[in-house]
Design an enzyme around this catalytic site. Structure first.
Site, PDB file in Angstrom:
ATOM      1  N   ASP A 164     -50.628  -4.018  67.048  1.00 19.31           N
ATOM      2  CA  ASP A 164     -51.499  -3.369  66.069  1.00 19.31           C
ATOM      3  C   ASP A 164     -52.346  -4.380  65.293  1.00 19.31           C
ATOM      4  OD1 ASP A 164     -50.904  -1.152  63.223  1.00 19.31           O
ATOM      5  OD2 ASP A 164     -52.480  -1.128  64.743  1.00 19.31           O
ATOM      6  N   GLU A 165     -53.562  -3.977  64.984  1.00 20.55           N
ATOM      7  CA  GLU A 165     -54.439  -4.655  64.002  1.00 20.55           C
ATOM      8  C   GLU A 165     -54.466  -6.167  64.149  1.00 20.55           C
ATOM      9  OE1 GLU A 165     -54.401  -1.590  60.248  1.00 20.55           O
ATOM     10  OE2 GLU A 165     -52.754  -3.034  60.334  1.00 20.55           O
ATOM     11  N   VAL A 166     -54.728  -6.654  65.354  1.00 20.93           N
ATOM     12  CA  VAL A 166     -54.854  -8.101  65.491  1.00 20.93           C
ATOM     13  C   VAL A 166     -56.200  -8.538  64.920  1.00 20.93           C
ATOM     14  CG1 VAL A 166     -53.258  -8.332  67.416  1.00 20.93           C
ATOM     15  CG2 VAL A 166     -55.660  -7.806  67.885  1.00 20.93           C
ATOM     16  N   HIS A 218     -49.237  -8.992  62.403  1.00 19.88           N
ATOM     17  CA  HIS A 218     -48.225  -8.487  61.465  1.00 19.88           C
ATOM     18  C   HIS A 218     -46.938  -9.306  61.496  1.00 19.88           C
ATOM     19  CE1 HIS A 218     -49.900  -4.577  59.982  1.00 19.88           C
ATOM     20  NE2 HIS A 218     -50.708  -4.757  61.015  1.00 19.88           N
ATOM     21  N   ALA A 223     -55.081  -7.417  58.092  1.00 20.63           N
ATOM     22  CA  ALA A 223     -55.377  -6.092  57.553  1.00 20.63           C
ATOM     23  C   ALA A 223     -54.752  -5.907  56.182  1.00 20.63           C
ATOM     24  CB  ALA A 223     -54.881  -5.019  58.519  1.00 20.63           C
TER      25      ALA A 223
END
Lengths: 480, 480
Positions: free
Chosen positions: B279-281, B214, B240
């Protein structure tokens, strides 16, 4: 009549963006950008109160417009250097012609959107559908007069032209009687005020008094003409939502009541169309009613359904437009039988869907899940499966429905906008451009982003469609 | 310290309603209703800036409170008849004691809710969970300083005590650099202002700087330490959501950058907890990165995952609280390994869900459909499947997440409230009352209606839960 607008302009380098919403039928783009500094609008020839009000309104809107379209955010400040090379040229006269005062109103909205963009030389514009509305429900929750007017303003920015005012229902009779409180009803004075406000914006107000279902509120003053009034517990066998209550179609008093209110309210609302409802009637409510049972026992050739149909027949025998919502076949079915249709197909145009169920002891989804995105609204084709041009002409247009079980003036704006604007374009501009190409949501997103920020700048709390970065970087947040 | 409040009261007949939110741990109800006319609050003994600010704030809130609870709408005006029989008695002293200034702040909120109801004689109250937060995302869309403060006010009405400030993400780095514009970032002065405002309301501000995923926005100033920066088209293989970009975990510059920003921002935010994201790697992003590939070729015992873990290890070796969101097993898994947990289980606490997908060329649903109603939020049990009391103690609490891809200050209030209030009660009051009974949504709906109208009266645009008729007629809109 003819309106001339003089805009004192300065040629400056501005990123070109063509942000009109809805998109006009046809336009020719100019070659250079002008930044407009001041607008004065004058009316030549014949005028009218609607036109004068609109001119005043748009003069103020244009001169106080301060929103920045997202793609312009990096625009630097204006160069005020003064010297030998300063370009002192100026130009731009726009001439707006229309056949009715309401064409002027539409044109002034377009003009207000033009003044900061690559200015076209010529726009010719007309709506694809004559009926482009919002079903506005002030019966399930309360909206102040100011909130109604605010919605009319927002509609006018999108060339929407019908306020289908769902003003009564089981949960309240919000007009002069049986309202939530004496502070929460619309007096006749309020209604006249609102109707005039709408008219100034070229918006028809079509009120709805939904009969014979959805009428619990009538039972507060006329319990003797009701069936299945507020059954507790167990309302769900007798009504689509609580509290239950339908006009008793076996009693003459119910048709007398209905005719009386329609006569009274028809005089109050100047439009020649009034909405009689007819929504979600529950047959068991009547099947279990003693008066209906007595009537059917004495009239063996009748059924509940025939009794209902004759009740409708006694209420009115006017020319009828049918508003449809329940499935995709409804519009073709309606026009194939020769009736005019207005569509609020719930699958695309019910903006309240996808917000969960609202009975507090039940953890469930909304009956019309999922939430309808602006893309889904935009993709709706009201003429789907109607190929005969004569039948197509019977399709008057569409309405987004914003049922208010879970909405009031504190949450209305983001619920309605910009999704209602999506329908406003397909209603005004149709689905296709001049070449026959069906516009895609990916193609129109930039313009709708701009319309959303324009509306926010004008005080409408429209929700954002995407992250701001995506609005500023068109095409870079598309699905690959 | 001790606060005494003197309320000059008049005994009058008022419909009894016990509308506190969240419900206190224990209370004893009084026998007669008092209508409170004026409140003066004085502090005795030791005081503090937080207490003085709170006293001033609540004095104003109480004395300007004008909302009517829905069930009271038919209340007539007060009898001002004066004669021999007039009851001139008056009473009511309330004494508020607390062990910290923030207990005072909590008690003042309860007191502000008490003054119009059947006044209990005694309340003893304390929170079930110490961490009750809002994940507030100002990176996907912009929120002014006033909008942040407005949210802190709304939180304080519900005894929420953590603002988890998701202040940066791919779409913007909203703090002093790489923000949308120089008008849309939070200066260090703004942040200090907001942190103090929060502190006055007993709200901790825990900022999040999500690394290493992100982080597109970092690439605007430090492209050399990035992987898969803004891949177009095809961002969806590397992130993502668009635009793509992750810190390059094979480059020392990325860890130096991360350590530098955490050092700088940790000094700015006084809380001893900071959120490092994680988050969301996206693994493919690194697998296809030349530097990572070179590193792995030279270090055959490593994988992308081990490289990532060692990157985290270099970033910090502090005591870690784990925020979970991805499934129901996450909280038990976390505490069973001895870590403290804060839950934002998306199935119940992601308030952005159910609003459709937001890529403009794709007509799809939200990934985390359906919309989570207040009932669904309220029913969430963060201690589900955790029976060992020692493990239960490791559960610090919950956060509602209001991701802002489709929300900004123009739509935030109805999106957040009153649903976040539902979590505020389960966080403060727990799931069960003193007898062990698990509170049901049907039982608490009346009080939450009242809290909703209270919040609206205080300027928060909370959305309505039901038709107004239902709020006024408790139990008559339940599912039978």
């Amino acid at each position: 009549m003819k309106i001339t607008a003089s805009a004192i302009g300065l040629l400056a380098a501005i990123p070109s963006v063509f942000g009109l919403w809805p998109i006009p039928t046809s336009h020719t783009e100019g070659k250079s950008n002008s930044q407009v500094w001041w607008v004065d609008i004058q009316v030549q020839g014949q005028s009218s109160p609607v036109v004068r009000d609109a001119v005043e309104r748009y003069r103020n809107i244009i001169n106080s417009e301060s929103f920045l379209a997202p793609v312009d955010y990096k625009r630097g400040s204006t160069d005020e250097a003064l010297g030998l090379e300063t370009d002192e040229s100026y130009t731009l006269d726009a001439s707006l012609k229309a056949k009715s005062p309401y064409g002027v109103v539409r044109g002034l909205e377009t003009f207000s959107q033009l003044v900061v963009v690559n200015t076209p030389i010529s726009i010719k514009d007309a709506p694809a559908f004559p009926h482009r509305g919002v079903l506005f429900d002030t019966s399930r929750n309360w909206y102040s007069v100011d909130a109604v007017k605010h919605t009319l303003d927002a509609m006018s920015y999108n060339k929407l032209n019908v306020l289908h005012w769902h003003i009564v229902d089981s949960q309240s009779w919000g007009i002069e009687r049986a309202a939530y409180s004496d502070k929460q009803l619309y007096s006749y004075k309020d209604i006249k005020d609102i109707v005039q406000y709408a008219k100034n914006r070229g918006i028809r107000v079509i009120p709805e008094f939904d009969v014979p279902g959805h009428t619990y509120a009538v039972g507060l003053s006329h319990p003797e003409i009701m069936s299945c009034l507020d059954v507790q517990p167990g309302w769900d066998k007798y009504a689509a939502e609580p509290p239950s209550g339908q006009l008793n179609i076996a009693k003459d008093g119910s048709i007398e009541f209905a005719k009386k209110i329609f006569k009274e309210y028809a005089a109050l609302f100047p439009d020649n169309v009034i909405h009689v409802g007819g929504d979600e009637v529950n047959m068991r409510c009547w099947e279990t009613d003693p008066d209906v049972q007595k009537h059917l026992a004495a009239n063996k050739n009748e059924t509940v359904e025939s009794l209902l149909l004759s009740w409708y027949g006694k209420l009115h025998n006017y020319d009828t437009i049918v508003q449809t919502w329940i499935d995709s076949a409804s519009v073709p079915n309606t026009v194939n039988r020769g009736y005019r249709a207005v569509s609020s197909d719930y699958q695309s145009l019910y903006l309240d869907c996808g917000h969960g169920a609202w009975l507090p002891n039940w953890d469930g989804n909304s009956w019309c899940d999922p939430f309808k995105t602006w893309m889904h609204v935009y993709n709706y084709d009201v003429l789907a499966n109607i190929t005969d041009p004569a039948k197509q002409k019977l399709v008057l247009g569409t309405e987004v429905a914003i049922w208010s079980e879970q909405t009031d003036e504190h949450s209305f704006d983001p619920r309605a906008w910009p999704r209602a604007a999506a329908m406003a374009e397909t209603g005004w501009s149709g689905k296709k451009d001049a070449s026959g190409h069906v516009r895609t949501t990916g193609e129109v997103a930039s313009r709708l982003h701009e319309q959303r920020y324009r509306m926010v700048g004008r005080g409408v709390n429209a929700e954002p469609m995407q992250p701001l970065w995506c609005a500023r970087n068109p095409g870079r947040c598309d699905l690959p």
